[in-house]
Design a protein around this motif. Structure first.
Motif, mmCIF file in Angstrom:
data_model
loop_
_atom_site.group_PDB
_atom_site.id
_atom_site.type_symbol
_atom_site.label_atom_id
_atom_site.label_comp_id
_atom_site.label_asym_id
_atom_site.label_seq_id
_atom_site.Cartn_x
_atom_site.Cartn_y
_atom_site.Cartn_z
ATOM 1 N N LYS A 49 27.987 21.278 -49.770
ATOM 2 C CA LYS A 49 26.269 21.506 -49.416
ATOM 3 C C LYS A 49 25.745 22.387 -50.433
ATOM 4 C CE LYS A 49 23.400 23.313 -45.832
ATOM 5 N NZ LYS A 49 23.370 23.946 -44.577
ATOM 6 N N ALA A 50 26.326 23.330 -51.188
ATOM 7 C CA ALA A 50 25.772 24.079 -52.109
ATOM 8 C C ALA A 50 25.623 23.323 -53.329
ATOM 9 C CB ALA A 50 26.726 25.476 -52.344
ATOM 10 N N ALA A 51 26.589 22.388 -53.737
ATOM 11 C CA ALA A 51 26.587 21.350 -54.793
ATOM 12 C C ALA A 51 25.105 20.300 -54.685
ATOM 13 C CB ALA A 51 27.781 20.647 -55.063
ATOM 14 N N GLY A 52 24.425 20.442 -53.491
ATOM 15 C CA GLY A 52 23.243 19.773 -53.711
ATOM 16 C C GLY A 52 23.428 18.210 -52.848
ATOM 17 N N LEU A 53 24.423 18.077 -52.439
ATOM 18 C CA LEU A 53 24.844 16.558 -51.619
ATOM 19 C C LEU A 53 23.816 16.666 -50.419
ATOM 20 C CD1 LEU A 53 26.266 13.852 -51.496
ATOM 21 C CD2 LEU A 53 27.585 15.010 -49.629
ATOM 22 N N PRO A 54 22.817 15.542 -50.514
ATOM 23 C CA PRO A 54 21.975 15.331 -49.279
ATOM 24 C C PRO A 54 22.570 15.089 -47.951
ATOM 25 C CG PRO A 54 21.370 13.803 -51.083
ATOM 26 C CD PRO A 54 22.788 14.518 -51.325
ATOM 27 N N PRO A 55 22.292 15.832 -46.765
ATOM 28 C CA PRO A 55 22.671 15.739 -45.483
ATOM 29 C C PRO A 55 23.092 14.156 -45.147
ATOM 30 C CG PRO A 55 20.658 16.448 -45.341
ATOM 31 C CD PRO A 55 20.750 16.457 -46.916
ATOM 32 N N ASP A 56 22.297 12.986 -45.390
ATOM 33 C CA ASP A 56 22.334 11.860 -45.099
ATOM 34 C C ASP A 56 23.085 10.803 -46.181
ATOM 35 O OD1 ASP A 56 20.694 11.957 -47.131
ATOM 36 O OD2 ASP A 56 19.123 10.368 -46.216
ATOM 37 N N ALA A 57 23.903 11.514 -47.171
ATOM 38 C CA ALA A 57 24.767 10.821 -48.136
ATOM 39 C C ALA A 57 26.119 10.771 -47.340
ATOM 40 C CB ALA A 57 24.837 11.616 -49.415
ATOM 41 N N ALA A 58 26.563 9.536 -47.517
ATOM 42 C CA ALA A 58 27.891 9.034 -47.072
ATOM 43 C C ALA A 58 28.938 9.637 -47.540
ATOM 44 C CB ALA A 58 28.193 7.423 -47.044
ATOM 45 N N VAL A 59 29.632 10.155 -46.728
ATOM 46 C CA VAL A 59 30.959 11.050 -47.523
ATOM 47 C C VAL A 59 32.281 10.471 -46.673
ATOM 48 C CG1 VAL A 59 32.322 13.182 -47.328
ATOM 49 C CG2 VAL A 59 29.673 13.318 -47.068
ATOM 50 N N LEU A 60 33.317 10.175 -47.679
ATOM 51 C CA LEU A 60 34.612 9.745 -47.230
ATOM 52 C C LEU A 60 35.544 10.928 -47.202
ATOM 53 C CD1 LEU A 60 36.518 7.396 -46.838
ATOM 54 C CD2 LEU A 60 36.983 7.439 -49.308
ATOM 55 N N ASP A 61 35.850 11.171 -46.157
ATOM 56 C CA ASP A 61 36.856 12.272 -45.808
ATOM 57 C C ASP A 61 38.340 11.823 -45.894
ATOM 58 O OD1 ASP A 61 37.888 14.530 -44.972
ATOM 59 O OD2 ASP A 61 37.418 14.435 -42.797
ATOM 60 N N ILE A 81 29.944 10.073 -41.971
ATOM 61 C CA ILE A 81 31.340 10.655 -42.569
ATOM 62 C C ILE A 81 32.308 9.617 -42.009
ATOM 63 C CG2 ILE A 81 32.983 12.226 -42.579
ATOM 64 C CD1 ILE A 81 30.710 14.286 -41.399
ATOM 65 N N ASP A 82 32.840 8.985 -43.125
ATOM 66 C CA ASP A 82 33.967 7.969 -42.822
ATOM 67 C C ASP A 82 35.012 8.870 -43.055
ATOM 68 O OD1 ASP A 82 31.946 6.166 -42.249
ATOM 69 O OD2 ASP A 82 32.346 5.100 -44.362
ATOM 70 N N GLY A 83 36.550 8.505 -42.019
ATOM 71 C CA GLY A 83 37.618 9.355 -42.386
ATOM 72 C C GLY A 83 38.737 8.029 -42.740
ATOM 73 N N ALA A 84 39.569 8.731 -43.533
ATOM 74 C CA ALA A 84 40.431 7.600 -44.035
ATOM 75 C C ALA A 84 41.974 8.523 -44.071
ATOM 76 C CB ALA A 84 40.337 7.231 -45.382
ATOM 77 N N ASP A 85 43.097 8.049 -43.341
ATOM 78 C CA ASP A 85 44.489 8.478 -43.393
ATOM 79 C C ASP A 85 45.449 7.637 -43.275
ATOM 80 O OD1 ASP A 85 44.849 11.828 -42.442
ATOM 81 O OD2 ASP A 85 46.620 10.487 -41.899
ATOM 82 N N VAL A 86 46.634 7.931 -43.681
ATOM 83 C CA VAL A 86 47.721 7.035 -43.317
ATOM 84 C C VAL A 86 48.660 7.292 -41.896
ATOM 85 C CG1 VAL A 86 48.363 7.102 -45.774
ATOM 86 C CG2 VAL A 86 49.435 8.832 -44.324
ATOM 87 N N SER A 87 48.071 8.172 -41.311
ATOM 88 C CA SER A 87 48.782 8.628 -40.125
ATOM 89 C C SER A 87 48.074 7.850 -38.917
ATOM 90 C CB SER A 87 49.019 9.826 -39.971
ATOM 91 O OG SER A 87 49.330 10.385 -38.450
ATOM 92 N N ALA A 88 48.367 6.845 -38.027
ATOM 93 C CA ALA A 88 47.689 6.574 -36.965
ATOM 94 C C ALA A 88 47.539 7.544 -35.817
ATOM 95 C CB ALA A 88 48.529 5.222 -36.571
ATOM 96 N N GLY A 89 48.642 8.547 -35.502
ATOM 97 C CA GLY A 89 48.301 9.359 -34.715
ATOM 98 C C GLY A 89 47.339 10.447 -34.904
ATOM 99 N N MET A 90 47.004 10.630 -36.235
ATOM 100 C CA MET A 90 46.188 11.565 -36.510
ATOM 101 C C MET A 90 44.841 10.779 -36.351
ATOM 102 S SD MET A 90 47.020 14.763 -37.842
ATOM 103 C CE MET A 90 48.497 15.678 -38.485
ATOM 104 N N LEU A 91 44.634 9.791 -36.921
ATOM 105 C CA LEU A 91 43.197 8.977 -36.640
ATOM 106 C C LEU A 91 43.069 9.014 -35.190
ATOM 107 C CD1 LEU A 91 43.962 5.998 -39.460
ATOM 108 C CD2 LEU A 91 42.197 7.876 -39.214
#
Length: 201
Positions: A49-61, A81-91
């Protein structure tokens, strides 16, 4: 008595072993981390946020796990926010948070390239989690001029195979440092992490 996964996470030897470990840990992961004062997600979200990313910008977590990082990003006002992970349990756990627009199992679906205005890898790239090459994967998903926010914990800062990825990207001009800050990682363990925000050139 709960199984203390934090005591075993740095002993994992293979990607398959790691995936099974995180699948098994998913149900108690949030409790294990939050009760010990897991500070890095909030620190990363505030840095982005401090780096200036707009709140409506898409973030890949990237490596979103159970969604602790997504909730931290949401708390700072990020709405896409889009999330990505290798663990189905975590997702499965991440889906319950409501923090994510989309969730991506990277064992099944390839990530888009040069698309996201911001990518995060919060507590992800390092010993006991993801291999060094994930650094390059994150950069590949980032649009030119986009921001990459990630952390290296104490263990990882001592491993040149990880820190060398950052050094190489800086040396060849792929990225520039916006901010870097050393602070608390898991407070009750006395561990620290360095949070970076980079801009892709």
């Amino acid at each position: 008595m709960q199984d203390d996964y934090l005591d075993r996470v740095y002993d994992l030897a293979s990607p398959d072993e790691m995936r099974r470990f995180y699948d098994d840990w998913a149900g108690q992961y949030d409790d294990d981390l939050t009760r010990r004062g897991y500070m890095t997600p909030a620190r990363c979200a505030m840095a982005l946020k401090a780096a200036g990313l707009p709140p409506d910008a898409a973030v890949l977590d990237m490596g979103c796990g159970t969604g602790l990082s997504g909730r931290a990003l949401q708390a700072e006002g990020f709405a896409v926010i889009d999330g990505a992970d290798v663990s189905a349990g975590m997702l499965e756990e991440a889906a319950k948070t409501g923090a994510y627009r989309h969730l991506i199992n990277t064992n099944e679906i390839p990530l888009p390239e040069a698309e996201y205005p911001a990518v995060t890898a919060i507590g992800v790239i390092g010993s006991g989690a993801a291999p060094p090459d994930l650094f390059d994967t994150c950069l590949a998903a980032l649009a030119p001029g986009g921001l990459f926010c990630f952390s290296f914990n104490d263990h990882t800062l001592d491993l040149p195979e990880y820190t060398g990825k950052l050094d190489a990207a800086l040396a060849d001009g792929r990225v520039q440092v916006v901010t870097e800050e050393l602070g608390d990682h898991i407070r009750d363990l006395g561990s620290r992490s360095k949070v970076y925000v980079l801009r892709r050139t």
